[in-house]
Design a protein around this motif. Structure first.
Motif, short mmCIF file in Angstrom:
data_model
loop_
_atom_site.label_atom_id
_atom_site.label_comp_id
_atom_site.label_asym_id
_atom_site.label_seq_id
_atom_site.Cartn_x
_atom_site.Cartn_y
_atom_site.Cartn_z
N ASP A 1 42.28 27.77 5.59
CA ASP A 1 41.36 26.79 4.47
C ASP A 1 41.07 27.35 3.26
O ASP A 1 40.64 29.01 3.96
N ARG B 1 39.06 28.19 0.80
CA ARG B 1 37.46 28.11 1.21
C ARG B 1 36.44 29.18 -0.03
O ARG B 1 36.02 30.33 -0.30
N LEU B 2 36.95 27.76 -1.00
CA LEU B 2 36.67 28.55 -2.38
C LEU B 2 35.06 27.96 -2.37
O LEU B 2 34.67 27.11 -1.51
N MET B 3 34.57 28.38 -3.16
CA MET B 3 32.82 28.00 -3.07
C MET B 3 32.91 26.88 -4.38
O MET B 3 33.34 26.83 -5.49
N PRO B 4 32.82 26.03 -3.32
CA PRO B 4 32.52 24.64 -4.47
C PRO B 4 32.71 24.96 -5.82
O PRO B 4 32.45 23.34 -6.40
N TRP B 5 30.96 24.83 -5.89
CA TRP B 5 30.11 25.50 -7.11
C TRP B 5 30.48 26.43 -8.28
O TRP B 5 29.41 26.69 -8.93
N LYS B 6 31.29 26.90 -7.97
CA LYS B 6 32.16 27.75 -8.79
C LYS B 6 33.71 27.48 -8.93
O LYS B 6 34.24 26.69 -8.37
N ARG B 7 33.41 27.52 -10.82
CA ARG B 7 34.72 27.13 -11.05
C ARG B 7 35.70 28.16 -10.97
O ARG B 7 35.16 29.09 -10.31
N LEU C 1 34.88 36.42 -8.25
CA LEU C 1 33.93 36.77 -7.37
C LEU C 1 33.75 38.07 -6.29
O LEU C 1 34.41 38.12 -5.94
N TRP D 1 36.93 22.84 -11.04
CA TRP D 1 35.90 23.05 -9.93
C TRP D 1 37.16 22.72 -8.89
O TRP D 1 38.22 21.96 -9.01
N ALA E 1 36.88 21.26 -6.55
CA ALA E 1 37.25 19.82 -5.95
C ALA E 1 38.47 19.20 -6.25
O ALA E 1 38.52 17.89 -6.17
N ARG F 1 41.74 35.56 -5.25
CA ARG F 1 40.77 35.90 -5.15
C ARG F 1 41.56 37.10 -4.38
O ARG F 1 40.32 37.83 -4.53
#
Lengths: 279, 246
Positions: free
Chosen positions: B86, B88-94, B101, B128, B130, B144
């Motif tokens: 999966d 595993r991106l941070m949903p609150w970061k573009r 990161l 985003w 999402a 990343r």
């Protein structure tokens, strides 16, 4: 629904409604639709009190309440009452939210913190905060002290419960991913735990706002020397229903205002949830 | 368990990117990894195959330093990166903030742009997570990992959750990226063809031990239809205990 001609390519099939959106004749904007309920309430009030069934001694007319409001604004009485109460709420809320947040973070990010703090907080959660009023009066007197502490207590609990739960519900797989990216403990908290717990914190803030207005009403009955509670007490002792209703309406408006504030915060801080791209 | 990272610059580094010596892992007394030895030289592309529950993800987690309860010796380079199944991106970061990161340096912005261009996600830099499709999110996840210029890239069934068409595109992209960034790769998969197309070396993990470890001696471009490919494929499948009669 139209019946397809026998033998046609659509025979035996049902025609689904299409193009419904464009066929709607008058599209009422959503904010207006949402306002229709409250407006109906005021209309109902106006209708009921202008009929002969309801006498002004049981419920005041809308115009009467408005007149009282206007004259109290002219005299400056209303503003100073709102300010005195608002100040209590703001101070109590700030203290309560900060404390709740700090304790939740302490309990949320370490096992040891959880063991020490969470069970204690569960005990405090079981205490109805208003039952502490006599104790607060004995300890802190009858002026601002007990009022602000009571408001702070009622604000802190929902913040603690929700933020702590939010921290514990942060997706472990994201924390793992952060670790493989070489983030240290502090960076993990800053980039993953805090933003991950933010939605729950904001839910807690909603509950806090609901609690603080309730706590304000109770707190201002301790010794109503100023504020909306004083107006309420005065209205009661002089049978001024118009003042009582005015204060109730103001409480409602302040409550609505605080919900709007939380909604604004959510819209700002939780943009990523709505999946909207760019600004 | 001892764990040594390699702080030396690249020209001083040793010959290998991964060394395992007698690595064991137990869960409630049951040995999941039962004495693994492995030496992977720099630049090698290794596919690790195994049936579900054979311990391949456990091994990957140990190498990624996410599981410190294993026994034995694990030696890994300083710069490692992981791509999970999966994204595993941070949903609150573009997207761009997800890629940067944990990356330090003053040219981070330029590096983010370069790596996003590499994975063809430049247009989504401000999006985003999402709003991304599964394949797009996984490309960001790959970016990343690559921006860190890892000496060792760990891939845990990275295409496992993608649809067949996206998977084909992602395999090609991964090959291009490996040619550019030249990491050593440990690629966990259960897809024999994927392994044979991509890897220099195929290892099979079965019941906690390596039961098959051979170089993939196939000429490029590797074609599924070739006789050598079929022979190798059947041998790997046999090592996995699967008989493909189709």
């Amino acid at each position: 629904m139209t019946i397809a001609p026998p033998g046609g390519t659509e025979q035996g099939l049902r025609r689904l409604v299409t193009g419904a959106r464009s066929r709607r004749i008058i599209a009422v904007p959503r904010p207006l639709r949402r306002l229709s309920g409250p407006i109906a309430l005021f209309v109902l009030w106006w209708l009921l009190t202008s009929s002969r069934q309801v006498t002004p001694s049981s419920f005041p007319r809308i115009g009467e309440v408005l007149d009282t409001g206007v004259s109290m604004v002219r005299s400056g009485e209303l503003q100073s009452a709102i300010w005195a109460s608002g100040r209590r709420v703001l101070i109590g809320l700030s203290i309560g939210v900060s404390c709740g947040l700090l304790v939740a973070i302490a309990a949320g990010i370490t096992r040891r913190g959880e063991d020490l703090i969470d069970s204690t907080m569960q005990v405090f959660k079981a205490i109805p905060s208003f039952s502490l009023v006599p104790l607060l009066i004995i300890w802190l007197g009858i002026y601002e002290g007990p009022k602000i502490v009571l408001i702070a207590l009622s604000a802190a609990m929902p913040i603690y419960i929700n933020t702590y739960g939010g921290i514990r519900n942060v997706d472990d797989r994201l924390v793992e991913a952060g670790r493989t990216l070489g983030l240290n403990r502090l960076a993990l908290i800053r980039h993953i735990v805090v933003p991950g717990a933010l939605p729950s914190f904001l839910t807690g803030l909603r509950f806090s706002f609901a609690n603080v207005w309730l706590a304000l009403v109770v707190a201002e009955q301790i010794n109503a020397n100023s504020g909306l509670g004083l107006l309420l007490a005065d209205g009661r002792s002089s049978f001024r229903l118009d003042i009582i209703v005015l204060v109730v309406v103001i409480y409602a408006m302040l409550g609505l205002l605080s919900y709007a504030f939380v909604r604004l915060l959510e819209r700002r801080l939780l943009q990523w949830r709505r999946g909207f791209e760019g600004e | 368990m001892t764990r040594d990272s390699d702080p030396r610059p690249a020209d001083e580094r040793g010959p290998n990117a991964l060394v395992l010596a007698d690595v064991r892992r137990r869960f409630d007394g049951r040995a999941v990894l039962d004495g693994l030895d492995l030496v992977v030289p720099h630049g090698q592309l290794v596919a690790l195959l195994g049936q579900s529950g054979c311990g391949k993800s456990t091994l990957l987690r140990i190498i990624a330093d996410l599981d410190r309860e294993a026994e034995g010796d694990v030696f890994v380079p300083e710069r490692r990166a992981v791509v999970f199944q999966d994204p595993r991106l941070m949903p609150w970061k573009r997207v761009s903030d997800n890629v940067s990161l944990g990356v330090r340096g003053d040219d981070v912005g330029a590096r983010v742009r370069e790596v996003l261009a590499d994975v063809q996600m430049t247009a989504h830099a401000r999006a985003w997570p999402a709003t991304l499709s599964g394949g797009e999110a996984q490309r960001v996840s790959l970016a990343r990992a690559l921006i860190r210029r890892p000496d060792l890239l760990l891939l845990d069934e990275p295409f496992g959750a993608l649809d067949a068409l996206t998977r084909i595109k992602m395999r090609a992209l991964l090959a291009v990226m490996c040619a550019k960034y030249r990491p050593t790769v440990l690629f966990v998969t259960h897809d024999v063809e994927e392994a044979l197309i991509f890897a220099d070396r195929v290892i099979v993990l079965d019941a906690g031990r390596f039961t098959f470890d051979e170089p993939v001696a196939l000429d490029a471009p590797r074609r599924r239809a070739s006789a050598e490919f079929q022979t190798m494929s059947e041998r790997v499948l046999a090592a996995l205990g699967v008989v493909d009669s189709s």
